[in-house]
Structure formats: C-alpha cells, structure tokens
Design an enzyme around this catalytic site. Structure first.
Site, PDB file in Angstrom:
ATOM      1  N   HIS A   1      -2.451 -21.095  21.957  1.00  0.00           N
ATOM      2  CA  HIS A   1      -3.540 -20.274  21.423  1.00  0.00           C
ATOM      3  C   HIS A   1      -3.028 -18.882  21.054  1.00  0.00           C
ATOM      4  CE1 HIS A   1      -7.121 -22.760  22.883  1.00  0.00           C
ATOM      5  NE2 HIS A   1      -6.073 -23.389  23.381  1.00  0.00           N
TER       6      HIS A   1
ATOM      7  N   ASP B   1     -10.807 -16.078  19.939  1.00  0.00           N
ATOM      8  CA  ASP B   1     -10.568 -17.503  20.146  1.00  0.00           C
ATOM      9  C   ASP B   1     -11.891 -18.172  20.481  1.00  0.00           C
ATOM     10  OD1 ASP B   1      -9.948 -19.966  21.916  1.00  0.00           O
ATOM     11  OD2 ASP B   1      -7.967 -19.468  21.142  1.00  0.00           O
TER      12      ASP B   1
END
Length: 472
Positions: free
Chosen positions: A15, A117
């Site tokens: 990520h 995110d």
C-alpha cells in the site's frame, strides 16, 4: 501559490509503496504540485522502515515525508487484521489534524485535496473540518473494487446478509465481472460472522463520499470492470492511473539482492520458476514439504522465497526461513538447480531473463508486476482479495494458469494441503508450454499495453490528466 496534496497511505508495504510512487508520478507530471505523505509506523511490516529510510536518504523535490508518532502495538495485537488499520487511523486523527491545520493556514500553499488509502477513509472527518476535498486510493484492482461496492449495496440497501455466502455454491452476478463469480472466491473478510465484514463494508460506504477514486490499474487490463464502475452513478469518478510500480527498488537490501541476482545470472534464459507469496505468505510445515517435493520432482530450476509462519498477534514479520521446515537433504539434492531464500527483490527477479514463470499469491501489486514484465503466472492465493484476483487472472483475463485459485491460509489455519503431485504437474505446465503458448502470448501483449498506458497519450496518462483537471 503552490498547490499541495496530502497523501495518507496504509503502512503495509504494498500500500505504502504504491502511494509514494504515485506521489512521484503526480509531481513529475505537474510542475506546480507538491505532495506531503503522512506515514504511520506499522509494527509488523519491517520492510516499511527500510523503505522509509531510503526515501529520506534520497529526497525527491516537492515530495515531503512526515512520519506520524508511533503507536503502542499492544493496542492492536488482539484485533483481526481487517480492524487494525481503521483503528490505527482513529488513533492518528489528532496528529493528522495538526498537520492539516498548519498546512491550510499557510499563505504560500493551497491544499487541494486529501488522498487516503481505502482502509483510511475515516480520516475524511478531519478533511471535512478544513473543507479539503477528499479522494480515495484503491491499491486493489477495479474488479475487486466493483465486488466490494456490490457487496456493500447488498448488505446496506438490500439488507442481504452477505456472510451467508460462506460455504455456499452460489454464483454471484457482479457488475465488474463478465463471468459469474462463485462464492468460494469471495474474500474471507466479507464472510466473517463476527462483525468483521461490517467494518470493511462501512469503508466502501464512506468511499462514496469522495470526489474521485484513483485505482492502480489500467484500461487495457480491466476494461469490463472499469466501465462497470463508471456506469454506476452512485460511485465517484474512477481514475485508472497504473500500473504504478516501485521500478527502482527503493527500500531493498542491496547486498542480499546482489547475491540472488548473481545466482540468476548463472542460469539459462527462461529456465527458472520463481515462487513468492508476499509479506504474509507463509505455509505450515507439512505444506512446505509438499512444495519442496513438487519442485524437486518437476526437474525445473527454481528460486523459492520461503517465509516462516506468522501467527495472529505476532508483532514482527520474519524474513528468514528455517531449514527445519524442509525435507531432509532437500537443499543438498537441489543445490545445482535451486535456491531457497527469505526476502526477495521481486521486481528485479521478474525482470531477469533467467526467470520463465512465477508462482504467485496474486496480491494485486504482484499481478501488475507480472504483467509489466510479461511473466506467466501460476496462481496460489493465500488471503485477502487474492482468491478473487486469481479468479480474474485465470477466468476473466486468461493471463494465468492455476495451481489453486481458492486456497485460503489466514494465519496458517488452513487444513487443506496441496499435494506434491499437483504442484509438480502445474509447474511443468507453467514452464513447459513454450514460447508460443496462448497464455504467454497474451501476457506479452499485455506487457506492451501496460507500457503504452503509462506513456504520453496512453490511457493512464490521459486519466491522470483528467484527475489534475478535477483537483487543480
């Protein structure tokens, strides 16, 4: 006045790297844009520290890294994996508010957006306090994103208990997939009856508040899924800007990488099968032995990234394997044709001419990396959305063969063992189909399309330009 974006990545290696590389891409494409990345230290993934140090050692102009205060890991040890990150960002809200307060009061900077995110969308509350537009980054593909929105709609709007799909033979008609999706390929986290699915689905409900969703994919790879998302008026605008990859290998152990790549230099072209299952991709001892036997029987050269098991509640990922997990004499018998390693410089390995096939857990970053380098894949998903990714690669896109597509091994609790005979057969199929096999041809074609997508006037290049029009 300078325009500034604030990025808030989840502190898991795949990520984090995706968002930082995207920040670099944004900066390179727009000369009046700066990006500030807020990084939380995550106690499990030690690779983040190395990556973070590499960023600080080689600063990028107009890219600022701010490390948020570390939080006591004991707060998270007993939480299920899906609940860790929403809880983590809740504890970081005060620090994020302080950063945003300073930046929005600056006379030289205009904060044009917060990009979070998808697991951190609860931070939107803080952005709203400062009237800062919000955007979402999806590190997973468009197919999975469409599934998540579909399940959230079933759960919230149609009051259907999606956990009932567990152990069901139902096939779902998911808008982002051309083929019906068997329930066995749904991510486990959506099917847990302990409330975990509510945690995750609530994040996708909040995603609908964003001004746009940036997805690490490209039009030519997932045209059906991307179009389905764009056709849904209840989903924010979709911007596929990938593949975004860590092509320069920041954060890697250069000494270990040199040894591994040196070994590959001594192997014939396209002769090595590479096995790697991600940061959390470990197996119980009996499965390790079956993999070893299957590799040995296949007769193919191999490079195997083997990780020790991590149990629920452990605080650090281990990068080294133990010889005790391997069959007696395995390393000696295969010393001329194989190499077992812990950590692996995956991008550099996939780029090496000696590698001819990739046995992968099908994390989305690994999918994109295999496509970028035109590497045929044999799927062996482990956890998260990987079963769905494997289904997409094999059934939807025809870019992979399967060893297993619905294997599950959350915290090494799987009782199912893939036998050596099956592993041997599938590795031979992956490696011996030859240069003219249908899958190899399709993967090579997609490799070229991925590079065109990122080049000037390519699909991802154009999508990013449209995003800039919205943001700036």
């Amino acid at each position: 006045m300078k325009s500034e974006l604030i990025f808030l990545p989840v502190p898991a290696f795949g990520h984090l790297v995706g968002m930082v590389e995207m920040a670099k891409l944004f900066i390179s494409r727009h000369e009046n844009l700066s990006v500030t990345v807020l990084i939380s230290k995550f106690f499990i993934d030690t690779g983040i520290d190395n990556y973070n140090k590499s960023l600080l050692a080689k600063p990028t102009p107009r890219l600022t890294i701010i490390n948020l205060p570390e939080i006591d890991p004991q707060k998270y040890l007993l939480k299920p994996r899906c609940a860790i990150f929403p809880s983590l960002i809740e504890n970081q809200k005060t620090h994020v508010r302080d950063v945003m307060s300073r930046m929005t009061q600056s006379e030289s900077t205009r904060v044009v957006g917060l990009l979070a995110d998808i697991l951190f969308v609860d931070i939107f509350d803080i952005a709203d306090e400062f009237n800062v537009p919000t955007y979402v980054y999806s590190p997973a593909g468009a197919g999975f994103l469409g599934l998540a929105f579909h399940l959230q709609t079933l759960n919230d709007d149609k009051k259907q208990d999606v956990t009932e799909f567990r152990n069901s033979d139902t096939e779902l008609l998911v808008p982002s997939f051309a083929n019906p999706v068997p329930a066995e390929f749904l991510p486990s986290i959506f099917l847990e009856k302990d409330g975990r699915h509510d945690v995750l689905l609530s994040l996708y409900w909040r995603c609908r508040e964003a001004k746009g969703i940036i997805v690490n994919t490209f039009e030519e790879l997932e045209p059906y899924a991307i179009n389905s998302l764009r056709m849904d008026s209840m989903i924010p605008p979709i911007y596929p800007v990938g593949p975004i990859l860590n092509l320069n290998g920041e954060g890697q152990n250069s000494d270990e990488a040199a040894v591994i790549l040196g070994w590959l230099d001594d192997q014939p072209p396209s002769s090595v099968v590479f096995l790697c299952f991600g940061s959390f991709g470990s197996f119980p001892e009996n499965q390790v032995k079956e993999i070893a036997m299957g590799l040995e029987r296949s007769g193919h050269r191999f490079l195997w990234s083997l990780r020790p098991c991590i149990s629920e509640g452990e605080t650090t990922l281990q990068l080294k394997y133990s010889n005790l997990e391997l069959p007696a004499g395995f390393l000696d018998r295969t010393s001329c044709v194989g190499k077992v390693i812990g950590w692996a410089p995956q991008m550099a390995i996939l780029a090496h001419e000696a590698v001819g096939g990739f046995v992968s857990h099908c994390g989305w970053n690994s999918v994109l990396e295999s496509v970028w380098y035109g590497m045929p894949v044999a799927t062996w998903p482990m956890y998260g959305e990987q079963q769905l990714n494997a289904f997409e690669m094999v059934k939807e896109l025809g870019l992979a063969v399967e060893i297993e597509v619905d294997y599950r091994n959350e915290y090494n609790k799987s009782d199912f063992i893939v036998k050596a005979d099956e592993i041997e057969t599938k590795i031979k199929k992956l490696m011996m189909d030859g240069k003219n096999s249908k899958i190899r041809k399709k993967v090579k074609e997609m490799k070229e399309k991925s590079r065109v997508a990122m080049s000037e006037n390519g699909s991802s290049y154009t999508s990013l330009a449209k995003l800039f029009e919205e943001i700036m």
